[in-house]
Design an enzyme around this catalytic site. Structure first.
Site, PDB file in Angstrom:
ATOM      1  N   LYS A  33       0.889  -1.132  -0.199  1.00  6.12           N
ATOM      2  CA  LYS A  33      -0.177   0.155  -0.028  1.00  6.12           C
ATOM      3  C   LYS A  33       0.874   1.243   0.047  1.00  6.12           C
ATOM      4  O   LYS A  33       2.090   1.251   0.149  1.00  6.12           O
ATOM      5  CB  LYS A  33      -0.780  -0.029   1.239  1.00  6.12           C
ATOM      6  CG  LYS A  33       0.020   0.048   2.715  1.00  6.12           C
ATOM      7  CD  LYS A  33      -0.824  -0.285   3.675  1.00  6.12           C
ATOM      8  CE  LYS A  33      -0.280  -0.267   4.984  1.00  6.12           C
ATOM      9  NZ  LYS A  33      -1.066  -0.818   6.224  1.00  6.12           N
ATOM     10  N   TYR A  59      17.193  28.645  10.529  1.00  3.59           N
ATOM     11  CA  TYR A  59      16.359  29.282  11.203  1.00  3.59           C
ATOM     12  C   TYR A  59      16.273  29.165  12.421  1.00  3.59           C
ATOM     13  O   TYR A  59      16.610  28.179  13.157  1.00  3.59           O
ATOM     14  CB  TYR A  59      15.207  28.771  10.506  1.00  3.59           C
ATOM     15  CG  TYR A  59      14.710  29.093   9.131  1.00  3.59           C
ATOM     16  CD1 TYR A  59      14.209  30.507   8.662  1.00  3.59           C
ATOM     17  CD2 TYR A  59      14.633  28.184   8.075  1.00  3.59           C
ATOM     18  CE1 TYR A  59      14.134  30.787   7.577  1.00  3.59           C
ATOM     19  CE2 TYR A  59      14.446  28.464   6.546  1.00  3.59           C
ATOM     20  CZ  TYR A  59      14.020  29.857   6.264  1.00  3.59           C
ATOM     21  OH  TYR A  59      13.651  30.189   5.195  1.00  3.59           O
TER      22      TYR A  59
HETATM   23  C1  LIG Z   1      -0.346  -1.906   6.875  1.00  9.89           C
HETATM   24  C2  LIG Z   1      -0.589  -3.280   7.158  1.00  9.89           C
HETATM   25  C3  LIG Z   1      -0.158  -4.438   7.352  1.00  9.89           C
HETATM   26  C4  LIG Z   1       1.439  -4.485   7.285  1.00  9.89           C
HETATM   27  O1  LIG Z   1       1.913  -4.088   8.434  1.00  9.89           O
HETATM   28  P1  LIG Z   1       3.489  -3.908   8.731  1.00  9.89           P
HETATM   29  O2  LIG Z   1       3.645  -3.674  10.171  1.00  9.89           O
HETATM   30  O3  LIG Z   1       4.245  -2.823   7.632  1.00  9.89           O
HETATM   31  O4  LIG Z   1       4.083  -5.199   8.403  1.00  9.89           O
HETATM   32  C5  LIG Z   1      -0.793  -5.543   7.787  1.00  9.89           C
HETATM   33  N1  LIG Z   1      -2.271  -5.575   7.798  1.00  9.89           N
HETATM   34  C6  LIG Z   1      -2.735  -4.677   7.620  1.00  9.89           C
HETATM   35  C7  LIG Z   1      -4.290  -4.673   7.767  1.00  9.89           C
HETATM   36  C8  LIG Z   1      -2.113  -3.304   7.485  1.00  9.89           C
HETATM   37  O5  LIG Z   1      -3.141  -2.152   7.355  1.00  9.89           O
END
Ligand SMILES: *Cc1c(COP(=O)(O)O)cnc(C)c1O
Length: 365
Positions: free
Chosen positions: A36, A259
């Site tokens: 994702k 800054y």
């Molecule tokens: C993002 C996500 C994962 C992956 O989790 P990691 O900690 O990056 O391994 C797995 N399951 C769901 C539902 C997620 O949203």
């Protein structure tokens, strides 16, 4: 001279190594990949290509657009799960594309089943076991699966849930969620005995096998960002970020840098200013906290600006001082993603997904 803010190198060999480690060493059955958010910011097309070549058959994305983007790059019989499910009105679009929505509410289940076409309506069901983010309650889940009328054409192929505290070995939530998931699974299997069970993210794969089940969903571990847990050292860094020096300054005692004048020189100093700031994903919270690497660790001095930040190179040997065009590592083998993220007061997930558009991405095998 480098025309880009910096160069982000993604090591696809290390990525493939990490997937194999998670698959072979930890998984009872199948290991998928969570890709994702543009594969956590690393570029979903090359990442999916590399994982598919390694044999990965189950991909998880957040939404429809992400699913459509990867579809041409996965095997024809691969599964693409959409974690946020199917929005109202998209049911036929999902079925046309052969996507598997992860149905997260009772109304979403009912809608999916109403619009199901024979042979085209595989789905996953998500049960809420205590994270209280997404998912059907245990009782809604059982009502749904027990209602035979719903499942004329729709087919649930997986039961999923998600752990809230998997990174903390021994946290009581892990036991609570495991027990609730086991119970939900037993209930569902009375009606769908062959359903695939999927609970584990990366961290859960470093808990013992009771948390693994049939199909794992690691994300961050693939990309080298899993924080310390026993066994995690088998995973490799995947990302290297190097920023080009654009100017070297000599500043006198009592002068400040950047800054707000938040850093004040206690001695005469040499400072390398690099191209790359918070607009590129060098988080502003790293100001005066990060380390870069040039022949050794060099501390960041002053605040991160939008397009630049500065490093103290006073202690680098004179003959080895970086010059305009030299590349300073800020993430990579010498500047671990996990350590740098913790200096920024955040997690590796956020650091990766913020890496900016102005960086040039290189994929190396
Ligand atoms: C993002 C996500 C994962 C992956 O989790 P990691 O900690 O990056 O391994 C797995 N399951 C769901 C539902 C997620 O949203």
């Amino acid at each position: 001279m480098h025309p880009y803010s910096g160069v982000l190198e993604v090591n696809l060999t290390a990525l493939r190594h990490n997937w194999r480690v998670l698959q072979r060493r930890f998984c009872g059955a199948e290991c998928g990949a969570v890709v994702k958010a543009n594969a956590y910011g690393l570029g979903v097309v090359p990442v999916v290509g590399a994982l598919a070549a390694e044999g990965c058959q189950n991909f998880f994305v957040a939404n429809y657009a992400e699913a459509i983007e990867i579809k041409p790059f996965v095997a024809v019989n691969a599964n693409i799960y959409v974690l946020q499910g199917c929005p109202a009105g998209m049911e036929l679009g999902f079925q046309d594309a052969g996507l598997i929505p992860v149905l997260i509410s009772k109304t979403m289940v009912e809608r999916w089943c109403q619009h199901a076409r024979p042979g085209a309506a595989r789905c996953a069901l998500k049960v809420n076991t205590g994270m209280n983010r997404l998912g059907l309650s245990a009782s809604e889940l059982l009502q749904c699966v027990a209602n035979r009328d719903l499942w004329c054409d729709a087919v649930p192929i997986a039961l999923m849930s998600h752990l809230a505290c998997a990174e903390e070995v021994g946290h009581s939530m892990n036991d609570v969620q495991l027990q609730r998931f086991d119970e939900a699974l037993r209930g569902v299997r009375r009606y769908f005995p062959a359903i695939t069970a999927s609970l584990a993210n990366t961290a859960a794969l470093f808990l013992d096998r009771r948390w693994h089940f049939d199909l794992a969903r690691p994300g961050i571990g693939l990309y080298g960002g899993q924080s310390a847990m026993p066994g995690v050292e088998a995973l490799r860094e995947v990302v290297t970020l190097r920023l080009p020096v654009i100017q070297v300054q000599t500043i006198g005692v009592g002068e400040s840098i950047g800054y707000g004048g938040t850093f004040c020189a206690q001695r005469e100093m040499r400072v390398a200013v690099v191209r790359g700031g918070y607009a590129d994903g060098v988080m502003r919270s790293l100001s005066n906290k990060a380390y870069g690497w040039w022949r050794g660790a060099i501390p960041m001095v002053g605040r991160v600006s939008m397009d630049s930040c500065a490093f103290d190179i006073t202690d680098v040997a004179l003959s080895e001082q970086p010059e305009e065009g030299d590349m300073i590592e800020v993430l990579g083998p010498n500047c671990s993603l996990v350590a740098q993220s913790s200096r920024a007061g955040t997690i590796s997930y956020e650091v990766l997904t913020r890496l900016g558009e102005r960086l040039q991405k290189h994929y190396v095998e």
